[in-house]
Write an enzyme that holds these catalytic residues in place. Structure first.
Site, mmCIF file in Angstrom:
data_model
loop_
_atom_site.group_PDB
_atom_site.id
_atom_site.type_symbol
_atom_site.label_atom_id
_atom_site.label_comp_id
_atom_site.label_asym_id
_atom_site.label_seq_id
_atom_site.Cartn_x
_atom_site.Cartn_y
_atom_site.Cartn_z
ATOM 1 N N ASP A 1 0.837 -1.213 0.000
ATOM 2 C CA ASP A 1 0.000 0.000 0.000
ATOM 3 C C ASP A 1 0.866 1.254 0.000
ATOM 4 O OD1 ASP A 1 -2.167 -1.642 0.434
ATOM 5 O OD2 ASP A 1 -2.218 -1.250 2.592
HETATM 6 N N1 URA Z 1 -1.325 -5.760 4.185
HETATM 7 C C1 URA Z 1 -1.765 -4.490 4.144
HETATM 8 O O1 URA Z 1 -2.752 -4.148 4.769
HETATM 9 N N2 URA Z 1 -1.061 -3.617 3.393
HETATM 10 C C2 URA Z 1 0.046 -3.940 2.702
HETATM 11 O O2 URA Z 1 0.641 -3.098 2.042
HETATM 12 C C3 URA Z 1 0.469 -5.265 2.758
HETATM 13 C C4 URA Z 1 -0.234 -6.149 3.511
#
Ligand code: URA
Length: 233
Positions: free
Chosen positions: A102
């Site tokens: 993310d």
């Molecule tokens: N889980 C999440 O919530 N975000 C990420 O970037 C990776 C795993």
């Protein structure tokens, strides 16, 4: 060699993306449009993608980046936010990320021009364990930890058993390490939300045997031969 694999080995796209390019009529072999999957490339065939002749099997590059917060894992962004690609530009290679993190997550992101390997590693059947160090709001009770370990419903999907260790419980927050085996969108954030804790910081510290170690945010390094072997087997 299968056409999608040939395109992937040239570093043009992942194998899945190559299939989409073929079906979209973007691929020609010896001048003829090939828009069905499964074509076998013969030695001497000239393959063009979007009008550009491609060269097969370049030497492959495998990189571990510590993605900082505030970067998106994609080759382009419609909102013009910085992309992880800008952090690996000086390799001079056309790389693509293996999986995603993310915008607000930091930590280990692998990138390669080996489309074939990227295809294998992102396939759902492979389920490589990924470990995250998470800071959450509030107290993580033993009951919540047990639920996370067993599997929680994150909206139409129940996560498989996870390893969860509390590293530190402070007065109003906790630091936890969690290892999961799937890669659903925002999975870790959703898992903690499901038990009532909000994620404040999220960092991926390991993918299988590969460890982030002391690599600083925004920095990258080449994988070692041993690390590449492990990914390939
Ligand atoms: N889980 C999440 O919530 N975000 C990420 O970037 C990776 C795993």
């Amino acid at each position: 060699m299968r056409l999608n694999r040939y395109i992937a080995s040239a570093g043009v796209a992942s194998r899945r993306k190559a299939d989409q390019l073929i079906e979209a009529g973007q691929v020609r072999v010896n001048g003829a449009l090939i828009d069905v999957l499964g074509y076998d490339v013969q030695p001497g065939d000239k393959v063009e993608v979007a009008g550009r002749l491609i060269e097969p099997a370049k030497s492959h590059v495998y990189i571990m980046l510590n993605k900082p917060k505030g970067y998106i894992t994609s080759t382009a962004d419609e909102k013009d936010r910085p992309t992880v690609m800008s952090l690996v530009e000086d390799t001079g290679e056309r790389l693509f990320p293996i999986g995603r993190l993310d915008y607000n997550t930091q930590g280990m992101l692998l990138l390669t021009n080996d489309g074939d390997l990227a295809y294998h590693l992102t396939h759902p059947k492979h389920q490589i364990p990924k470990t995250y160090r998470v800071r959450v709001n509030g107290v993580l009770s033993p009951e919540r930890i047990a639920r996370l370990r067993k599997g929680v419903d994150i909206g139409g999907f129940v996560t498989s058993p996870a390893q969860v260790e509390v590293v530190k419980q402070l007065e109003r927050s906790a630091v936890v390490e969690i290892t999961i085996h799937e890669g659903k969108n925002r999975q870790v954030r959703k898992m903690f939300a499901a038990v009532g804790n909000k994620v404040i910081e999220l960092e991926r510290v390991a993918i299988g045997q590969l460890k982030l170690g002391r690599l600083k945010p925004g920095h990258y390094r080449n994988l070692t031969a041993r690390e590449i072997d492990w990914l390939k087997q």
